[in-house]
Scaffold this active site. Structure first.
Site, mmCIF file in Angstrom:
data_model
loop_
_atom_site.group_PDB
_atom_site.id
_atom_site.type_symbol
_atom_site.label_atom_id
_atom_site.label_comp_id
_atom_site.label_asym_id
_atom_site.label_seq_id
_atom_site.Cartn_x
_atom_site.Cartn_y
_atom_site.Cartn_z
ATOM 1 N N SER A 67 1.194 -4.262 -3.549
ATOM 2 C CA SER A 67 2.569 -4.313 -4.279
ATOM 3 C C SER A 67 4.003 -4.885 -3.475
ATOM 4 O O SER A 67 4.247 -5.023 -3.630
ATOM 5 C CB SER A 67 2.726 -3.442 -5.426
ATOM 6 O OG SER A 67 1.907 -3.054 -6.496
ATOM 7 N N GLY A 295 -3.507 -5.822 -11.416
ATOM 8 C CA GLY A 295 -2.088 -4.499 -11.770
ATOM 9 C C GLY A 295 -0.815 -4.307 -10.178
ATOM 10 O O GLY A 295 0.485 -4.854 -10.290
ATOM 11 N N ASP A 296 -1.387 -4.325 -9.268
ATOM 12 C CA ASP A 296 -0.430 -4.497 -8.249
ATOM 13 C C ASP A 296 0.417 -6.158 -8.017
ATOM 14 O O ASP A 296 1.700 -5.439 -7.952
ATOM 15 C CB ASP A 296 -1.455 -3.819 -6.925
ATOM 16 C CG ASP A 296 -1.730 -3.286 -6.787
ATOM 17 O OD1 ASP A 296 -1.992 -2.017 -7.919
ATOM 18 O OD2 ASP A 296 -3.166 -2.102 -6.126
ATOM 19 N N ALA A 297 -0.465 -6.572 -8.005
ATOM 20 C CA ALA A 297 0.254 -7.859 -7.776
ATOM 21 C C ALA A 297 1.280 -7.756 -8.989
ATOM 22 O O ALA A 297 2.277 -8.903 -8.719
ATOM 23 C CB ALA A 297 -0.706 -9.245 -8.404
#
EC number: 2.7.1.20
Length: 341
Positions: A67, A295-297
């Site tokens: 992230s 999801g992290d992105a």
């Protein structure tokens, strides 16, 4: 312009060992698609098997680090982000340092002399990923490292702090120190539910950190597990998002906003007892490479706008853009420059 060190992340830096496998491989190691777990003894041989039998890619990863790198990539301001976590003094650790510096992130790793750098098996079947993390040195991170003047300076400099829930398994006292500092100094503190097992087996430390959170991220599976664990008797993601946003708060400066992604379904944002839904730009199936890091992105893109004090709609739009870029590539990687307008 965003100033140096505005955004700080803390987490488990892991080297992703990524490969396209088959259903039999998942069955053999008793892992399910679209899930994230910690490695047990039965999973240990899989890392070797991946390296020997499959076409493997090594990518510097770990949820929080992903992230932060995505936010850094979108900001394009060297050193706007910083990151802490534990690595080993080994080849993979060196690889991690090189990769992060290239990404423009100011990393302050704790380097463990005796434990190897953590790895994460990323098993991809039909574009969906299953993660099995062997934390190793990432598990050795201690709050003593955080308290060192040169590292605590990163905390003091940051205006926004983001920690994935996975770090609750390693150093809850580090999280608590940073959370209390954020509340006392009017900073924005964000966390991620990260995985169903965190909600189930690390409930106590999760509940201790929750009052300090200004933003809580998660996906629909994690949200439903959170609801089940707390006896809320609802599977409705919108209701759950509202309930999480209304969890008691340690500091009244900022209200809590809950952001729940649902794959291809609309993103739910709960704020002030209401839910707004944002549609996701759908990607044709043939363009999907893998969902690892999606999801992290999303969180990275969201934070990129948040640290610039942009409205929530813009944060979500940037999050969707980043996730869309990442799922068209292998692992949490991206082109040289973002193309976000």
């Amino acid at each position: 312009m965003v100033s140096e060190g505005t955004l700080l992340g803390m987490g488990n830096p892991l080297l992703d060992i990524s490969a396209v496998v088959d259903e039999d491989f998942l069955k053999k190691y008793d892992i399910t698609s679209n899930n994230a777990i910690l490695a047990e003894d039965k999973h240990k041989p899989m890392y070797q098997e991946l390296a020997e039998k499959y076409n493997v890619e090594y990518i510097a990863g770990g949820a929080t680090q992903n992230s932060i790198k995505v936010a850094q990539w979108m900001l394009q301001v060297p050193g706007a982000t910083s990151y802490m976590g534990g690595i080993g003094k080994d080849k993979f650790g060196e690889e991690m340092k090189k990769n992060s510096k290239l990404a423009g992130v100011n990393v302050h790793y704790y380097e463990d002399e005796t434990t190897p750098t953590g790895t994460c098996a990323v098993c991809i079947v039909g574009g969906e990923r299953s993660l099995v993390a062997n934390l190793a040195a990432a598990n050795c991170y201690k709050s003593d490292h955080l308290k060192r003047p040169e590292n605590w300076a990163l905390v003091e400099k940051a205006k926004y702090i983001y920690i994935a829930g996975f770090f609750l398994t390693v150093s809850p006292d580090s999280i608590q120190l940073v959370a209390e500092h954020s509340a006392a100094n009017n900073k924005i503190f964000s966390m991620n539910l990260s995985a169903p097992f965190i909600c189930e087996f690390f409930r106590d430390v999760q509940e201790k950190a929750l009052p300090y959170t200004d933003f809580v991220f998660g996906n629909e599976t994690e949200a439903r597990t959170f609801s089940k664990v707390h006896g809320w008797e609802t599977d409705n993601v919108e209701e759950i998002a509202v309930k999480i946003s209304q969890w008691p708060k340690a500091s009244g400066t900022h209200k809590r906003i809950t952001v729940i992604t649902q794959g291809a379904d609309p993103i739910c944002v709960a704020e002030d007892g209401k839910v707004k839904k944002f549609p996701v730009k759908l990607l044709p199936k043939e363009k999907l490479v893998d969902t690892n890091g999606a999801g992290d992105a999303f969180v990275g893109g969201f934070l990129f706008q948040l640290v610039q004090e942009k409205p929530i709609e813009e944060c979500v739009r940037a999050g969707c853009y980043a996730a869309n870029v990442i799922i068209q590539r292998s692992g949490c990687t991206y082109p040289e420059k973002p193309d976000f307008h």
